[in-house]
Scaffold this motif. Structure first.
Motif, PDB file in Angstrom:
ATOM      1  N   ASP A 401       2.179   1.299  -7.834  1.00 40.85           N
ATOM      2  CA  ASP A 401       3.073   1.032  -8.611  1.00 40.85           C
ATOM      3  C   ASP A 401       3.978   2.094  -9.029  1.00 40.85           C
ATOM      4  O   ASP A 401       5.055   1.991  -9.467  1.00 40.85           O
ATOM      5  N   PHE A 402       3.220   3.184  -9.499  1.00 39.17           N
ATOM      6  CA  PHE A 402       3.781   4.476  -9.926  1.00 39.17           C
ATOM      7  C   PHE A 402       4.805   4.850  -8.678  1.00 39.17           C
ATOM      8  O   PHE A 402       5.899   5.518  -9.076  1.00 39.17           O
ATOM      9  N   ASP A 403       4.297   4.881  -7.473  1.00 37.95           N
ATOM     10  CA  ASP A 403       5.019   5.348  -6.261  1.00 37.95           C
ATOM     11  C   ASP A 403       4.813   4.544  -5.169  1.00 37.95           C
ATOM     12  O   ASP A 403       4.309   4.994  -4.340  1.00 37.95           O
ATOM     13  N   PRO A 404       5.325   3.302  -5.129  1.00 35.80           N
ATOM     14  CA  PRO A 404       5.111   2.442  -4.052  1.00 35.80           C
ATOM     15  C   PRO A 404       5.153   2.987  -2.353  1.00 35.80           C
ATOM     16  O   PRO A 404       4.309   2.744  -1.661  1.00 35.80           O
ATOM     17  N   PRO A 405       6.396   3.723  -2.470  1.00 40.75           N
ATOM     18  CA  PRO A 405       6.744   4.196  -0.887  1.00 40.75           C
ATOM     19  C   PRO A 405       5.479   5.418  -0.429  1.00 40.75           C
ATOM     20  O   PRO A 405       4.959   5.005   0.526  1.00 40.75           O
ATOM     21  N   THR A 406       5.190   6.361  -1.478  1.00 40.95           N
ATOM     22  CA  THR A 406       4.004   7.188  -1.132  1.00 40.95           C
ATOM     23  C   THR A 406       3.180   6.288  -0.652  1.00 40.95           C
ATOM     24  O   THR A 406       2.194   6.487   0.176  1.00 40.95           O
ATOM     25  N   TYR A 407       2.692   5.545  -1.488  1.00 37.60           N
ATOM     26  CA  TYR A 407       1.108   4.636  -1.475  1.00 37.60           C
ATOM     27  C   TYR A 407       1.183   4.055  -0.044  1.00 37.60           C
ATOM     28  O   TYR A 407       0.289   4.117   0.482  1.00 37.60           O
ATOM     29  N   PHE A 408       2.290   3.187   0.211  1.00 36.95           N
ATOM     30  CA  PHE A 408       2.447   2.595   1.482  1.00 36.95           C
ATOM     31  C   PHE A 408       2.470   3.659   2.740  1.00 36.95           C
ATOM     32  O   PHE A 408       1.829   3.233   3.783  1.00 36.95           O
ATOM     33  N   GLY A 409       2.978   4.860   2.513  1.00 39.22           N
ATOM     34  CA  GLY A 409       2.887   5.702   3.587  1.00 39.22           C
ATOM     35  C   GLY A 409       1.428   6.247   3.680  1.00 39.22           C
ATOM     36  O   GLY A 409       1.001   6.384   4.846  1.00 39.22           O
ATOM     37  N   ARG A 410       0.622   6.097   2.594  1.00 46.01           N
ATOM     38  CA  ARG A 410      -0.718   6.654   2.520  1.00 46.01           C
ATOM     39  C   ARG A 410      -1.643   5.429   3.256  1.00 46.01           C
ATOM     40  O   ARG A 410      -2.537   5.989   4.005  1.00 46.01           O
ATOM     41  N   ILE A 411      -1.250   4.336   3.338  1.00 42.83           N
ATOM     42  CA  ILE A 411      -1.850   3.550   4.101  1.00 42.83           C
ATOM     43  C   ILE A 411      -1.708   3.488   5.394  1.00 42.83           C
ATOM     44  O   ILE A 411      -2.631   3.478   6.295  1.00 42.83           O
ATOM     45  N   LEU A 412      -0.452   3.610   5.931  1.00 40.36           N
ATOM     46  CA  LEU A 412      -0.151   3.745   7.182  1.00 40.36           C
ATOM     47  C   LEU A 412      -0.646   5.031   7.879  1.00 40.36           C
ATOM     48  O   LEU A 412      -1.077   5.093   9.093  1.00 40.36           O
ATOM     49  N   SER A 413      -0.928   6.198   7.096  1.00 39.87           N
ATOM     50  CA  SER A 413      -1.329   7.366   7.897  1.00 39.87           C
ATOM     51  C   SER A 413      -2.954   7.202   8.006  1.00 39.87           C
ATOM     52  O   SER A 413      -3.503   7.995   8.831  1.00 39.87           O
ATOM     53  N   ARG A 414      -3.532   6.088   7.425  1.00 42.35           N
ATOM     54  CA  ARG A 414      -5.149   5.886   7.745  1.00 42.35           C
ATOM     55  C   ARG A 414      -5.035   4.984   9.151  1.00 42.35           C
ATOM     56  O   ARG A 414      -6.385   4.618   9.381  1.00 42.35           O
ATOM     57  N   VAL A 415      -4.058   4.561   9.564  1.00 44.08           N
ATOM     58  CA  VAL A 415      -4.080   3.592  10.733  1.00 44.08           C
ATOM     59  C   VAL A 415      -3.684   3.876  11.971  1.00 44.08           C
ATOM     60  O   VAL A 415      -3.130   5.085  12.084  1.00 44.08           O
ATOM     61  N   ASP A 416      -4.564   4.092  13.027  1.00 40.71           N
ATOM     62  CA  ASP A 416      -4.644   4.829  14.262  1.00 40.71           C
ATOM     63  C   ASP A 416      -3.915   3.940  15.253  1.00 40.71           C
ATOM     64  O   ASP A 416      -3.560   4.567  16.397  1.00 40.71           O
ATOM     65  N   ASP A 417      -3.713   2.600  14.938  1.00 37.82           N
ATOM     66  CA  ASP A 417      -2.861   1.831  15.896  1.00 37.82           C
ATOM     67  C   ASP A 417      -1.947   1.199  15.194  1.00 37.82           C
ATOM     68  O   ASP A 417      -0.931   1.770  14.534  1.00 37.82           O
ATOM     69  N   MET A 418      -1.436  -0.072  15.711  1.00 38.95           N
ATOM     70  CA  MET A 418      -0.427  -0.863  15.141  1.00 38.95           C
ATOM     71  C   MET A 418      -0.946  -1.686  13.892  1.00 38.95           C
ATOM     72  O   MET A 418      -1.899  -2.341  13.913  1.00 38.95           O
ATOM     73  N   ALA A 419      -0.466  -1.063  12.752  1.00 39.24           N
ATOM     74  CA  ALA A 419      -0.821  -1.890  11.484  1.00 39.24           C
ATOM     75  C   ALA A 419       0.108  -3.210  11.150  1.00 39.24           C
ATOM     76  O   ALA A 419       1.102  -3.274  11.595  1.00 39.24           O
ATOM     77  N   VAL A 420      -0.501  -4.273  10.690  1.00 37.60           N
ATOM     78  CA  VAL A 420      -0.169  -5.329  10.502  1.00 37.60           C
ATOM     79  C   VAL A 420      -0.075  -5.727   9.055  1.00 37.60           C
ATOM     80  O   VAL A 420      -1.247  -5.805   8.570  1.00 37.60           O
ATOM     81  N   ILE A 421       0.998  -5.905   8.361  1.00 33.29           N
ATOM     82  CA  ILE A 421       0.822  -6.272   7.028  1.00 33.29           C
ATOM     83  C   ILE A 421       1.544  -7.790   6.670  1.00 33.29           C
ATOM     84  O   ILE A 421       2.345  -7.916   7.302  1.00 33.29           O
ATOM     85  N   GLU A 422       1.144  -8.109   5.631  1.00 30.09           N
ATOM     86  CA  GLU A 422       1.759  -9.529   5.051  1.00 30.09           C
ATOM     87  C   GLU A 422       2.975  -9.280   3.901  1.00 30.09           C
ATOM     88  O   GLU A 422       2.475  -8.340   3.295  1.00 30.09           O
ATOM     89  N   LEU A 423       3.908  -9.889   3.740  1.00 27.12           N
ATOM     90  CA  LEU A 423       4.959  -9.420   2.761  1.00 27.12           C
ATOM     91  C   LEU A 423       5.448 -10.773   2.676  1.00 27.12           C
ATOM     92  O   LEU A 423       6.215 -11.753   3.396  1.00 27.12           O
ATOM     93  N   ALA A 424       5.350 -11.111   1.179  1.00 32.42           N
ATOM     94  CA  ALA A 424       5.961 -12.370   0.664  1.00 32.42           C
ATOM     95  C   ALA A 424       7.017 -11.955  -0.009  1.00 32.42           C
ATOM     96  O   ALA A 424       7.210 -11.164  -0.665  1.00 32.42           O
ATOM     97  N   PRO A 425       8.257 -12.921  -0.084  1.00 32.10           N
ATOM     98  CA  PRO A 425       9.437 -12.659  -0.638  1.00 32.10           C
ATOM     99  C   PRO A 425       9.019 -12.435  -2.104  1.00 32.10           C
ATOM    100  O   PRO A 425       8.208 -13.330  -2.794  1.00 32.10           O
ATOM    101  N   GLY A 426       9.676 -11.565  -2.816  1.00 26.66           N
ATOM    102  CA  GLY A 426       9.202 -11.028  -4.253  1.00 26.66           C
ATOM    103  C   GLY A 426       8.138 -10.212  -4.649  1.00 26.66           C
ATOM    104  O   GLY A 426       8.026  -9.624  -5.476  1.00 26.66           O
TER     105      GLY A 426
END
Length: 615
Positions: A401-426
């Motif tokens: 929560d301090f830096d959500p975009p960067t943390y999200f980027g770090r998640i993707l950088s650890r995925v070698d294929d197609m990442a699938v995430i869930e996102l709920a409104p809000g």
């Protein structure tokens, strides 16, 4: 060997503070500790601290405690009260060392005592002129009156400061004193501490003067040390390591910092995380060791330079997408991270009960890494039962929560294929908008097959009911009102309107032909998207296999009766087949534009001037 008394300013867990005090006093029969335990801390914790330290005659507690706060005079007065305990109890000591409850020794305590013996005339405290500070207020710290805490009352602080600048003459520094600045942490001779106590007793108005300055803990003892010590006997540094990053946040030391700490030319370090169990255990062992064959040599003729930026620059990065967390960047916003993202990813967007069922349908499919609601407000959800994901942890939500975009980027950088995430409104309004607009995203919104008022009500009830805890309702209408209030609280009307507008626009833009949709996505994302597109029917079948009972499992009990009445509608759900990011109306994108605008010509108020002061 020098006899040391440690003053500990603490507000942490009582057992942790007691363990620290015991460590600092058990190694030498002449070592003592005086603890000022913040009055803001729970009474039960202080009682526990008294219980833990009662058996030791060399651990003393300050009885007339005060509430402490960042930048307040309380951080000076609490230390003075502890020094008075040393005098009143006639504690025999050569040195007094000020530390916090988050400090830990990083060298043998016997080595510290020997080191101080070798430098009996040196006072280890920073005492620089105003050039010590980087930006922010300098002479204004004492030239104006400061009665309001900047963190608690920023508007009052700023307004009072500006009024003084316009209408009030500047104050003079007390006679015979020269302002000096430096770190809050120090190690002084008891002789000097006694001179400071005597000065306070003889000059109460000067002591009051410092109580109306800003961040006096970085000025009072530094000025006193400069007043009573020859310049040749003032070290240019202290003996406790600490460092602040570009955001003004202190570096928190974890288990993997052991190698870095081992080479530091200091005797203590802060802040050591309470979660760093291995590091703490190792430092406790180190503290109890005898003086090493090659004792530490410290050049205290100049200020120590910690090569923090060099260390950050040397860290390996998987891609441009993975900047270091907590480091200053010009924008640091969602579009910047996603624009540099070299990978495609899939977003399942909708009520969490439905996106989870669709995600489960993809688990085990080769070519996809199925995660959960990684932007969940309460945790980083990597999927059912997954506590860690390649070095990241589900309880990293505060870091995320301090830096959500960067943390999200770090998640993707650890995925070698197609990442699938869930996102709920809000889950993350800014992140949600950016993800929907990203050219890297395959967005699959979950929609009711028939769009009407009843299904929209069910949609938002499912979104708002996730994890909801409410009281009982005696009648159906009370239950309905409770649902409405919960929806209003979690997803306000303007947000719902924006989301519904997006879904309607997406519905109109969605591809009707599965073959055409697959071809378009393959053109944009390559073969990586095929495991998702080829299993669209599998996901929709999983959605529509949900019974009403399964759908409402996580809803509050008194909601279930009302929502179960909709079972007779035989609601069906589908995933919209979007080829490209939806061309969104201004209503949806205006907030994102405001977020990404670089306002270089914005007026700078005092708050901006205060950034970066914790150096």
């Amino acid at each position: 060997m020098a006899k040391i008394t440690f003053i500990i300013l603490a507000h942490e867990n009582a057992d942790h503070v007691a363990d620290l005090a015991s460590l600092l006093t058990e190694w030498d029969p002449h070592a003592n500790a005086v603890i000022h335990y913040d009055l803001n801390s729970p009474t039960k914790q202080f009682e526990r601290l008294k219980e833990r330290t009662a058996a030791s005659s060399r651990i003393h507690l300050v009885k007339d405690r005060i509430k402490c706060g960042w930048g307040n005079f309380s951080l000076v007065d609490s230390v003075v009260r502890a020094l008075r305990v040393v005098r009143r109890e006639k504690i025999d000591c050569d040195r007094v060392m000020l530390i916090s409850g988050a400090c830990m020794p990083i060298r043998p305590l016997a080595e510290l005592s020997q080191f101080l013996d070798e430098h009996p005339q040196t006072e280890f405290i920073e005492a620089y002129d105003s050039n010590w500070m980087i930006g922010g207020l300098r002479k204004e710290r004492y030239q104006y009156w400061h009665f309001f805490n900047h963190q608690k009352y920023p508007k009052l602080f700023n307004g009072h400061f500006q009024l003084q600048r316009m209408f009030w003459p500047k104050r003079r520094f007390p006679r015979s004193l020269e302002p000096r600045f430096g770190s809050q942490w120090w190690c002084l001779s008891w002789k000097l501490c006694e001179k400071i106590l005597d000065y306070i007793q003889k000059h109460p108005m000067v002591y009051f003067f410092f109580s109306t300055t800003w961040i006096p803990d970085e000025m009072f003892f530094q000025t006193m040390a400069f007043r009573f010590t020859h310049n040749d006997n003032l070290a240019r540094r202290n003996l406790t390591f600490f460092h602040f990053n570009d955001w003004g946040k202190p570096i928190v030391l974890m288990d993997d910092h052991m190698e870095m700490i081992r080479d530091l030319p200091f005797f203590f370090a802060r802040k050591v995380s309470s979660a760093a169990k291995k590091l703490r255990a190792s430092l406790i062992d180190i503290a109890k060791q005898p003086v090493p064959e090659k004792p530490l040599k410290i050049d205290f003729s100049k200020r120590y330079h910690f090569p923090y930026k060099e260390m950050i620059a040397a860290l390996p990065k998987a891609s441009p997408l993975t900047p270091a967390l907590f480091q200053h960047r010009s924008l640091g916003l969602w579009p910047d991270v996603l624009e540099n993202c070299p990978q495609s990813f899939t977003v399942l967007y909708g009520p969490p009960q439905l996106t989870r069922r669709a995600a489960d349908a993809l688990r085990g499919i080769k070519g996809v890494t199925v995660l959960g609601r990684v932007l969940h407000p309460g945790k980083v959800d990597f999927g059912p039962g997954v506590a860690t994901f390649r070095g990241l942890h589900s309880d990293d939500n505060l870091i995320r929560d301090f830096d959500p975009p960067t943390y999200f980027g770090r998640i993707l950088s650890r995925v070698d294929d197609m990442a699938v995430i869930e996102l709920a409104p809000g889950d993350s309004p800014q992140g949600e908008m950016a993800l929907m607009l990203s050219r890297n995203a395959v967005v699959l919104p979950v929609m009711p097959e028939h769009d009407n008022d009843v299904m929209r009500q069910m949609y938002w009830t499912l979104v708002a009911g996730d994890g909801q805890k409410t009281g009982r309702a005696s009648t159906p209408i009370e239950s309905f009102r409770a649902m409405q209030k919960a929806v209003e609280a979690k997803v306000p009307p303007d947000y719902r309107l924006r989301t519904e507008t997006y879904l309607k626009t997406a519905n109109m833009s969605a591809e009707t032909s599965a073959n055409d949709w697959q071809a378009a996505l393959k053109f944009r994302h390559g073969e990586a998207v095929m495991p998702v597109t080829e299993n669209l029917a599998r996901m929709e079948d999983a959605l529509n296999a949900l019974t009403i009972e399964e759908l409402i499992t996580d809803l509050p009990d008194h909601w279930k009766t009302s929502v179960s009445m909709l079972g007779q509608l035989h609601a069906r759900w589908r995933l919209l087949k979007l080829n490209f990011p939806v061309a969104l109306p201004e209503l949806f994108t205006s907030a994102l534009e405001l977020q990404t605008a670089v306002r270089e010509d914005a007026p700078k108020d005092l708050t901006e001037a205060l950034r970066g002061l914790d150096n």
